[in-house]
Scaffold this motif. Structure first.
Motif, short mmCIF file in Angstrom:
data_model
loop_
_atom_site.label_atom_id
_atom_site.label_comp_id
_atom_site.label_asym_id
_atom_site.label_seq_id
_atom_site.Cartn_x
_atom_site.Cartn_y
_atom_site.Cartn_z
N ILE A 199 40.33 15.38 -28.32
CA ILE A 199 40.58 14.91 -29.68
C ILE A 199 41.98 14.28 -29.69
O ILE A 199 42.94 14.88 -29.25
CB ILE A 199 40.53 16.07 -30.71
N GLY A 200 42.06 13.06 -30.16
CA GLY A 200 43.34 12.35 -30.18
C GLY A 200 43.54 11.42 -28.99
O GLY A 200 44.48 10.62 -28.99
N CYS A 201 42.69 11.52 -27.98
CA CYS A 201 42.81 10.62 -26.82
C CYS A 201 42.46 9.18 -27.22
O CYS A 201 41.57 8.95 -28.04
CB CYS A 201 41.86 11.04 -25.70
N SER A 202 43.18 8.24 -26.62
CA SER A 202 42.87 6.82 -26.81
C SER A 202 41.66 6.46 -25.96
O SER A 202 41.55 6.89 -24.81
CB SER A 202 44.04 5.95 -26.39
N VAL A 203 40.76 5.65 -26.52
CA VAL A 203 39.59 5.17 -25.80
C VAL A 203 39.86 3.73 -25.39
O VAL A 203 40.12 2.87 -26.23
CB VAL A 203 38.32 5.27 -26.67
N VAL A 204 39.86 3.50 -24.07
CA VAL A 204 40.26 2.21 -23.52
C VAL A 204 39.17 1.67 -22.60
O VAL A 204 38.60 2.42 -21.80
CB VAL A 204 41.60 2.35 -22.75
N TYR B 7 37.05 20.04 -18.83
CA TYR B 7 38.11 19.95 -19.83
C TYR B 7 37.60 20.61 -21.11
O TYR B 7 36.40 20.81 -21.29
CB TYR B 7 38.49 18.49 -20.11
N TYR B 8 38.51 20.95 -21.98
CA TYR B 8 38.15 21.48 -23.29
C TYR B 8 37.99 20.32 -24.27
O TYR B 8 38.81 19.39 -24.26
CB TYR B 8 39.22 22.44 -23.80
N LYS C 33 33.89 6.73 -18.06
CA LYS C 33 34.18 6.62 -16.63
C LYS C 33 35.28 7.57 -16.17
O LYS C 33 35.29 8.00 -15.03
CB LYS C 33 34.57 5.18 -16.28
N GLU C 34 36.23 7.88 -17.04
CA GLU C 34 37.33 8.78 -16.65
C GLU C 34 37.94 9.40 -17.90
O GLU C 34 38.12 8.74 -18.91
CB GLU C 34 38.40 8.00 -15.88
N ILE C 35 38.26 10.70 -17.78
CA ILE C 35 38.94 11.41 -18.86
C ILE C 35 40.21 12.00 -18.28
O ILE C 35 40.16 12.76 -17.31
CB ILE C 35 38.04 12.52 -19.45
N ASP C 36 41.34 11.61 -18.85
CA ASP C 36 42.64 12.13 -18.41
C ASP C 36 43.32 12.75 -19.62
O ASP C 36 43.95 12.06 -20.42
CB ASP C 36 43.49 11.01 -17.81
N THR C 37 43.17 14.08 -19.75
CA THR C 37 43.74 14.75 -20.93
C THR C 37 45.26 14.82 -20.86
O THR C 37 45.91 14.90 -21.88
CB THR C 37 43.15 16.17 -21.10
N ASP D 252 43.16 32.70 -20.72
CA ASP D 252 42.39 33.89 -20.34
C ASP D 252 41.10 33.55 -19.61
O ASP D 252 40.37 34.45 -19.20
CB ASP D 252 42.06 34.73 -21.57
N ALA D 253 40.78 32.27 -19.50
CA ALA D 253 39.51 31.87 -18.89
C ALA D 253 39.73 30.77 -17.85
O ALA D 253 40.67 29.99 -17.95
CB ALA D 253 38.54 31.39 -19.95
N GLU D 254 38.84 30.75 -16.89
CA GLU D 254 38.85 29.71 -15.86
C GLU D 254 37.77 28.68 -16.19
O GLU D 254 36.67 29.05 -16.61
CB GLU D 254 38.54 30.31 -14.48
N ILE D 255 38.10 27.42 -16.01
CA ILE D 255 37.08 26.38 -16.10
C ILE D 255 37.16 25.55 -14.81
O ILE D 255 38.16 25.57 -14.10
CB ILE D 255 37.25 25.47 -17.34
N ASP D 256 36.08 24.84 -14.50
CA ASP D 256 36.05 24.01 -13.29
C ASP D 256 37.20 23.02 -13.31
O ASP D 256 37.63 22.57 -14.37
CB ASP D 256 34.72 23.26 -13.19
#
Length: 169
Positions: free
Chosen positions: A101-106, A95-96, A148-152, A87-91
């Protein structure tokens, strides 16, 4: 990915006609103003229609069409309010927080995995990622020099580790 996301918590009533004060957990009043409907659960079952939303310092004053008295508004006190992410737009590059939450940090240079993000906290200057690996917790500042980079989609956050972030071997 979660469809229904927390946008804030009703912390009080406002006036006599059923308005509520919402502690905003989203990017702000402009995000809320995009929404026509919000929910009292994370499944989209208990809907409320937004009539108006306006800022007051760091909170939002919201009027719902279903709530018309201070007594009805009182029943919403301490309730978490959810929105449907569709229901909403984000740039495009935004990202939300729920999605990281749950993403691996590398490590971007060595490909070493430091663990997974278990929580996102904010104490003022920037978000802080709580990264868990086994029983260890690492607190990673979400600042340009580190993240440096977030890839959900791939569930990965690439970082350049600053000295002292992790135990020195």
């Amino acid at each position: 990915m979660k469809t229904y996301l927390e946008i804030g918590k009703v912390n009080n009533t406002h006036g006599l006609k059923g308005e509520v004060k919402l502690e905003m957990w989203c990017d702000g009043i402009d995000y809320i103003k995009q929404l026509k409907t919000v929910y009292l659960d994370d499944k989209g079952n208990k809907a409320l229609s937004i009539v108006s939303a306006r800022p007051q310092k760091n909170i939002a004053i919201i009027k719902f069409s279903e709530i018309n008295s201070i007594e009805e508004a009182q029943e919403l006190k301490n309730k978490i309010i959810f929105c449907n992410r569709n229901d909403a737009e984000i740039d495009e590059d935004a990202y939300y927080l729920a999605d990281i939450i749950g993403c691996s940090v590398v490590d971007i240079e060595s490909n070493k995995e430091y663990g997974k993000i278990s929580d996102v906290m904010n104490y003022g200057s920037s978000d802080i990622y709580d990264v868990v690996q086994g029983k260890k917790h690492y607190l990673i500042p979400a600042i340009e020099d580190v993240v440096k980079e977030i890839d959900t989609e791939k569930q990965i956050v690439l970082i350049k580790a600053m000295k002292g972030l992790f135990d020195e071997d």
